[in-house]
Write a protein that holds these residues in place. Structure first.
Motif, PDB file in Angstrom:
ATOM      1  N   GLU A   1       0.849  -1.187   0.000  1.00 32.36           N
ATOM      2  CA  GLU A   1       0.000   0.000   0.000  1.00 32.36           C
ATOM      3  C   GLU A   1       0.886   1.238   0.000  1.00 32.36           C
ATOM      4  N   VAL A   2       0.289   2.347  -0.410  1.00 30.49           N
ATOM      5  CA  VAL A   2       0.989   3.624  -0.443  1.00 30.49           C
ATOM      6  C   VAL A   2       0.264   4.581   0.493  1.00 30.49           C
ATOM      7  N   VAL A   3       1.047   5.262   1.332  1.00 28.43           N
ATOM      8  CA  VAL A   3       0.524   6.214   2.303  1.00 28.43           C
ATOM      9  C   VAL A   3       1.285   7.517   2.129  1.00 28.43           C
ATOM     10  N   GLU A   4       0.594   8.634   2.259  1.00 25.85           N
ATOM     11  CA  GLU A   4       1.261   9.929   2.301  1.00 25.85           C
ATOM     12  C   GLU A   4       1.231  10.403   3.743  1.00 25.85           C
ATOM     13  N   GLY A   5       2.388  10.780   4.273  1.00 30.13           N
ATOM     14  CA  GLY A   5       2.472  11.276   5.638  1.00 30.13           C
ATOM     15  C   GLY A   5       2.952  12.710   5.661  1.00 30.13           C
ATOM     16  N   THR A   6       2.423  13.493   6.577  1.00 31.80           N
ATOM     17  CA  THR A   6       2.873  14.866   6.788  1.00 31.80           C
ATOM     18  C   THR A   6       3.057  15.062   8.292  1.00 31.80           C
ATOM     19  N   LEU A   7       4.205  15.598   8.678  1.00 30.26           N
ATOM     20  CA  LEU A   7       4.494  15.918  10.077  1.00 30.26           C
ATOM     21  C   LEU A   7       4.811  17.399  10.180  1.00 30.26           C
TER      22      LEU A   7
ATOM     23  N   PRO B   1      12.983  23.356   9.706  1.00 23.60           N
ATOM     24  CA  PRO B   1      12.070  24.380  10.216  1.00 23.60           C
ATOM     25  C   PRO B   1      10.652  24.280   9.642  1.00 23.60           C
ATOM     26  N   GLY B   2      10.472  23.596   8.523  1.00 25.51           N
ATOM     27  CA  GLY B   2       9.141  23.442   7.943  1.00 25.51           C
ATOM     28  C   GLY B   2       8.635  22.024   8.141  1.00 25.51           C
ATOM     29  N   PRO B   3       7.425  21.763   7.678  1.00 23.11           N
ATOM     30  CA  PRO B   3       6.874  20.407   7.780  1.00 23.11           C
ATOM     31  C   PRO B   3       7.587  19.460   6.816  1.00 23.11           C
ATOM     32  N   VAL B   4       7.366  18.182   7.010  1.00 27.14           N
ATOM     33  CA  VAL B   4       7.880  17.178   6.089  1.00 27.14           C
ATOM     34  C   VAL B   4       6.682  16.457   5.490  1.00 27.14           C
ATOM     35  N   ARG B   5       6.772  16.166   4.198  1.00 26.87           N
ATOM     36  CA  ARG B   5       5.751  15.383   3.499  1.00 26.87           C
ATOM     37  C   ARG B   5       6.480  14.254   2.794  1.00 26.87           C
TER      38      ARG B   5
END
Length: 188
Positions: free
Chosen positions: A111-117, A176-180
């Motif tokens: 499966e493929v998931v997109e994560g953002t922190l 300093p910014g989010p990660v995707r």
């Protein structure tokens, strides 16, 4: 190919997958199930259709109900999952957003998931949901520190980290910014 023939072909393939997932030879499965090696071989190649009795024996050995086994092969997952139909889950407290790009399906292994922190987010998992789970993490924007199997890796935009997970893991966004990132998960 008629629908019933397609289901039988998928059932034959799934029975072979279940045996291989456990690392069993045909001889081992024959010993455990009481079904001859030649019959098992013919079942897995789709040369014969299983009877209810044979399926019952195989379901017992593979520790699943017949309903579950048949559900794994009755319908194919959709080939296209539109963006609007992808499930999104948010954990506001930890700063994690998870999009199921290709929802899991019992008949498929990946499966493929997109994560953002968000910056500063730090999520730890005590153990993988399945030992030996294969993960490929491709960072699309930003950077993330990933600890897996006792090793910490800093993964930046464009980088890809691959590993099989056996123990604890941790995802931390140093900012300093989010990660995707795109997470590709493959069951062992």
């Amino acid at each position: 190919m008629r629908e019933a023939e397609e289901i039988e072909a998928r059932l034959a393939g799934r029975l072979a997958e279940l045996r291989v997932e456990r690392g069993w030879s045909l001889e081992e499965l024959a010993s455990r199930s009481g079904i001859s090696r030649s019959t098992l071989s013919r079942l897995e190649r789709g040369q014969i259709s299983p009877t209810a009795a044979l399926l019952g024996k195989l379901c017992a050995v593979h520790e699943r109900t017949m309903s579950r086994l048949l559900a794994e092969v009755e319908s194919e997952p959709p080939q296209v999952v539109r963006a609007g139909a992808q499930a999104v889950w948010r954990d506001e407290e930890s700063g994690f957003v998870r999009r199921s790009v290709s929802p899991p399906h019992p008949g498929l292994r990946g499966e493929v998931v997109e994560g953002t922190l968000r910056p500063g987010a730090d999520i730890a998992y005590d153990a993988p949901p399945v030992p030996g789970l294969e993960q490929h993490i491709w960072v699309l924007e930003g950077a993330v520190e990933i600890t897996a199997n006792g090793r910490t890796h800093t993964v930046e935009a464009g980088d890809c980290l691959r590993f099989r997970l056996w123990g604890a893991s941790r995802f931390r966004c140093p900012g300093p910014g989010p990660v995707r990132y795109a997470l590709l998960i493959v069951l062992p």
